[in-house]
Design a protein around this motif. Structure first.
Motif, PDB file in Angstrom:
ATOM      1  N   THR A 165       1.810  14.552  -8.533  1.00 16.42           N
ATOM      2  CA  THR A 165       0.632  15.424  -8.472  1.00 16.42           C
ATOM      3  C   THR A 165      -0.502  14.714  -7.743  1.00 16.42           C
ATOM      4  N   ASP A 166      -1.108  15.400  -6.793  1.00 19.53           N
ATOM      5  CA  ASP A 166      -2.264  14.869  -6.085  1.00 19.53           C
ATOM      6  C   ASP A 166      -3.132  16.044  -5.633  1.00 19.53           C
ATOM      7  N   ALA A 167      -4.016  15.800  -4.715  1.00 18.78           N
ATOM      8  CA  ALA A 167      -4.947  16.856  -4.279  1.00 18.78           C
ATOM      9  C   ALA A 167      -4.231  18.042  -3.647  1.00 18.78           C
ATOM     10  N   ASP A 168      -3.009  17.825  -3.141  1.00 19.63           N
ATOM     11  CA  ASP A 168      -2.251  18.894  -2.505  1.00 19.63           C
ATOM     12  C   ASP A 168      -1.416  19.695  -3.490  1.00 19.63           C
TER      13      ASP A 168
ATOM     14  N   LEU B 296       5.775  10.605   1.313  1.00 17.85           N
ATOM     15  CA  LEU B 296       5.267  11.292   0.128  1.00 17.85           C
ATOM     16  C   LEU B 296       3.746  11.304   0.077  1.00 17.85           C
ATOM     17  N   GLY B 297       3.122  10.478   0.902  1.00 18.69           N
ATOM     18  CA  GLY B 297       1.662  10.425   0.925  1.00 18.69           C
ATOM     19  C   GLY B 297       1.069   9.862  -0.354  1.00 18.69           C
ATOM     20  N   ILE B 298       1.687   8.814  -0.877  1.00 15.75           N
ATOM     21  CA  ILE B 298       1.205   8.223  -2.128  1.00 15.75           C
ATOM     22  C   ILE B 298      -0.165   7.584  -1.908  1.00 15.75           C
ATOM     23  N   THR B 299      -1.121   7.925  -2.750  1.00 16.51           N
ATOM     24  CA  THR B 299      -2.461   7.338  -2.697  1.00 16.51           C
ATOM     25  C   THR B 299      -2.900   6.980  -4.111  1.00 16.51           C
ATOM     26  N   ALA B 300      -4.099   6.457  -4.229  1.00 11.61           N
ATOM     27  CA  ALA B 300      -4.646   6.120  -5.548  1.00 11.61           C
ATOM     28  C   ALA B 300      -4.808   7.364  -6.414  1.00 11.61           C
TER      29      ALA B 300
END
Length: 902
Positions: A852-855, A825-829
């Motif tokens: 929701t993230d940068a992508d 899922l590419g979980i980041t801060a």
């Protein structure tokens, strides 16, 4: 029961099955399983014995709304089809606790009494409805070891450090009904339960005639399952879940599958119960028995291949092999053990008579039950073993221990010499502890260790100077028979002096090592080891500096103390040299089975059990001098740094439990343990918990341990997620115990970050990998998570007890779909979470989560690990304590009761 027709059917079923029998010249009532089987036209002997115990419980409580007359019949007729579908509300006979989880549980009861009184209810209603037995065994620390007088010195320190906690227990002893306390210094709860407390068959004398039924229990320690060795169905639960059971709530769970473990043949000479259980743990971990009952069967149970104490060792480690319990049916070996441990003869007769009548008795000619599946273990194939260096299921054969160490710690490099260690180096054994109920409950293992020590001394061997040795048995019976047989002197001769009665090193209470040894390890960056006869060996658990730890049988603990290093192959290399320079090998001093049995027969006698358990609740002089008494409501000391009123019962969640815009507080990997989440070790002055205590006036030298300060929520919430080996993937380079505060990307301690988000009304979640929450049944791993404001934990899978604890604290456990991970899922801060929560969630139902993230934004499916309708109701309330408080308030109003006794 709300439906009259269902009530009538249940009542008729119970009436038909309620029968009377005689035992010891007395009449007893019971609910007959054979009669139920005759009515249902079903075969009782098809069911696993452990499921028959559940069936009796359902039949006896068929008048409850959540049971009725249909559930017992469904389980009896169609057990395998109903697995994972029917919710079983088990009404326990009793609850057992140790002090570390028991004191917080009693603090919660005291808090509920306060809340009850403030709401105009009757605080005296907040009392256990079933017997609760609390054994003080987790607070012993081995500060002194390897010398005469170590026991008295450690006991004095224990009372000095824990005076506030023990004074609170003395209040509870007088103010809380249905509570029995075994004071410190008596032993370990599971061994005391096995040797003394377990009834096997319970009797309710309030009925006429008295009602007999199976002894069942839940314990606030994961190794409660040890008691299944005598046919008592029980297992470890979270402290919060145990509190609900104390107050009359059922232990609710989905009907489990039962994995039969068919034991064949007999072990070879020199193979111990520890070798068998470590082999079994690896076997069953691979068989994936999580959330299953394990039940032992097979021809090995029909011979003397395993003693009852061997069975106890196998049942003890069911948390390590992943099952709910490891059950042995009642048989002749059970009766023999009850007699050897000085149980009352009338009670022994009742056990046999009742179990035979109920189809709960196993004979050699009894048909094998129909299990969900069967795993076989040929005892003749088991070899001397260890488990390590970091997990209990990492079983290694004795010759392979050096290679396992190097594989886990490649920085150690190859050994400089094949000769015995000349000094402290990588792989050095810095701690050797004969400890834990797992093995000290087994006389053959203890006698073998002492005989090996005797033979080693006779050959002139000595323990290496860098090894701290200790002996902390699980009951006074052990030290009694070792002293009487003269074997304690041989253990003393190698430094295994009696250091106390309690969990000690097995629970992380190893105490300090010698300053010069610690200095050498730290200055040279050595990777060193601990060896112990316990059941858990997670990195850093036994001692912060011991990073490669091995579980061993007691005699092998002695052997490695002599060898001084886990990098030696004890099947080929000498333990040391005799005074004449000749090598002495392990095989030269390994004790003979016949010699072990002879000493056991002569010295392990019923009189020793009778004597040691005669005044088990009295306590020593230190206990008797503590103040006691007090009112119904506990008088909280605002200056206490050990016992404080927690706030979570006052923190009710909103009606809409949806989570919007949540930030990840931490992102974690696989196999995060409850030790990682809520550490038990010493509190350092440079962490939030240490700074808080110093602000309260506690000196840096008096900070004590997290395990001792679990009655203070301010300490525990500041310690949550600070376990030394816990890696937060939001800050892969550290520092430990820290995270990123978003959106400003500020590095802060976990506690400070959580408080920042709470103040800003930003919800937080924790994201993790597989087997989240493995290890001890540590309620503060869930309580601390809740107090930090965590709304949900998203993981690939959860360990059983911690998942339950999260639910019971109002934290939602959410499981990814198979193949979905934090990495995929590419979980980041930067990630934000929006979790939709419908008005009703079906057991283990699926809900939507938008990430929701940068992508951009995408939607994933998450399984809400709420296993039953009851669990969903508890979670929506904000946890079991709020749910139970509301229940008692409503019950009191319906009965028109007013407060009294305050």
């Amino acid at each position: 029961m709300t439906n009259p027709s269902l009530h009538d059917a249940a009542d008729a079923l119970r009436s038909r099955c309620r029968q009377v029998f005689e035992s010891g010249g007395k009449r007893y009532a019971y609910y007959s399983l054979p009669e139920l089987a005759a009515f249902a036209e079903a075969k009782l002997d098809r069911l696993p014995y452990s499921i028959r115990v559940l069936l009796e419980n359902l039949l006896r409580h068929a008048d409850r709304d959540d049971v009725g007359g249909t559930l017992p019949l469904a389980v009896l007729r169609n057990y395998h089809e109903r697995v994972g579908k029917d919710t079983i509300p088990l009404m326990l006979a009793r609850v057992m606790a140790q002090d570390v989880s028991g004191i917080p549980a009693l603090i919660d009861l005291a808090t509920m009494r306060d809340a009850m009184a403030r709401a105009g209810g009757d605080p005296s209603r907040i009392n256990p409805r079933i017997p609760v037995e609390l054994i003080v065994d987790h607070s012993l620390e081995v500060d002194h070891a390897g010398k005469d007088g170590a026991l008295d010195l450690n006991v004095a320190l224990e009372y000095r450090r824990n005076r506030e906690r023990y004074t609170f227990l003395k209040w509870a002893q007088h103010a809380v009904d249905n509570l029995s306390i075994v004071p410190p210094g008596a032993g370990i709860l599971h061994q005391i339960n096995l040797e003394h407390l377990a009834r096997v068959v319970f009797v309710d004398h309030s009925q006429d005639p008295p009602l007999a039924y199976p002894d069942t229990l839940a314990g606030t320690d994961s190794h409660t399952a040890m008691i299944n060795a005598v046919g008592v169905l029980g297992w470890g639960v979270g402290g919060i879940e145990a509190e609900a059971a104390m107050l009359g709530e059922p232990l609710s769970f989905l009907l489990p599958p039962t994995v039969g473990v068919r034991l064949l043949n007999r072990p070879k000479a020199g193979v111990t119960a520890a070798d068998i259980v470590l082999t079994l743990t690896r076997l069953l971990r691979e068989a994936k028995v999580v959330e299953s009952f394990v039940e032992f069967t097979g021809p090995a149970l029909d011979s003397d291949a395993l003693t009852l104490e061997d069975r106890a060792t196998l049942a003890n480690m069911s948390p390590e092999y992943g099952s709910t319990c490891g059950f042995f049916p009642v048989d002749a070996a059970t009766i023999d053990y009850l007699r050897r441990s000085a149980r009352d003869e009338d009670a022994i007769e009742l056990v046999e008579r009742y179990c035979r009548l109920q189809g709960l008795w196993r004979d050699a000619d009894a048909p094998e039950p129909e299990f969900s599946r069967v795993v076989e273990l040929d005892l003749a194939t088991v070899e001397p073993s260890a488990a390590g260096p970091r997990r209990p299921h990492e079983r290694v054969a004795l010759p392979d221990i050096p290679a396992s160490f190097l594989a886990a710690c490649p920085q150690a490099g190859p050994r400089a010499s094949a000769a015995a260690p000349a000094g402290l180096d990588h792989g050095a054994v810095i701690l050797a502890a004969i400890t834990s109920c797992t093995n000290t409950s087994n006389p053959s293992a203890m006698i073998a260790a002492a005989l090996l020590a005797r033979k080693a001394r006779a050959r002139g061997l000595r323990v290496r100077e860098w090894v701290k040795t200790s002996f902390t048995p699980g009951s006074k019976v052990v030290s009694d028979y070792l002293q009487a047989s003269g074997l304690q002197a041989d253990l003393d001769g190698l430094g295994f002096h009696l250091a106390g009665y309690g969990c000690a090193s097995c629970g992380g209470g190893s105490g300090p090592i010698a300053p010069d040894v610690q200095s050498a390890i730290e200055s040279r960056g050595l990777t060193v080891s601990a060896v112990l006869s316990g059941n858990r060996n997670f990195e850093g658990r036994i001692h912060p500096l011991a990073r490669a730890n091995y579980l061993l049988s007691p005699p092998l603990v002695v052997a490695y103390a002599l060898a001084g290093s886990v990098r030696m192959d004890l099947t080929k290399e000498p333990l040391g040299l005799a005074p004449d320079g000749s090598p002495v090998y392990l095989s030269d001093i390994w004790p003979d089975n016949a010699e072990i049995k002879d000493i056991e027969k002569r010295y392990v006698t019923p009189d020793r059990f009778r004597t040691q358990y005669a005044d088990i609740s009295k306590g020593d002089a230190g206990w008797q001098t503590l103040p006691s008494g007090g009112s119904m409501l506990y008088e909280w000391d605002p200056d206490s740094t050990y016992v404080r009123r927690p706030p979570y019962i006052d923190q009710r969640p909103p009606a809409n439990r949806a989570v919007r815009g949540a930030r990840p507080l931490l992102v974690l990997g696989d196999s995060v343990t409850t030790d990682n989440i809520s550490p038990a070790d010493g509190i350092r002055p440079d962490i939030p918990a240490g700074r808080y205590l110093q602000d309260c006036g506690v000196s840096p030298s008096g900070l004590h341990t997290f395990i001792a300060r679990r009655g203070n929520h301010e300490v525990m919430m500041r310690g949550t997620f600070t376990g030394g080996r816990l890696a937060n993937e939001l800050l892969p380079q550290g520092p430990a115990g820290s995270t990123l505060v978003m959106p400003e990307r500020r590095v802060a301690s976990i506690y400070d970050a959580a408080m920042h988000y709470l103040a800003a009304s930003v919800p937080v979640v924790v994201v993790a990998g597989r087997e989240y929450g493995t290890g001890s049944s540590r309620d503060w791993a869930a309580k601390g998570t809740r107090l930090l404001g965590v709304q949900a934990v998203l993981a690939e899978s959860f360990e059983r007890i911690h998942r339950s604890n999260l639910v019971n604290m109002g934290v939602l456990p959410l499981q990814f779909e198979p193949g979905v991970t934090r990495d995929s899922l590419g979980i980041t801060a930067e990630t934000r979470f929006d979790i939709d929560v419908p008005d009703t969630i079906q057991p283990n139902g699926w809900i939507d989560c938008r990430i929701t993230d940068a992508d951009g934004t995408r939607t994933i499916r998450l399984q809400a690990r709420l296993n039953t309708v009851h669990e969903e109701a508890v979670w929506r309330k904000g946890g079991i304590l709020i749910s139970m408080l509301d229940h008692f308030l409503m019950e009191g109003r319906l009965q028109g009761q007013t407060p009294h006794g305050v």
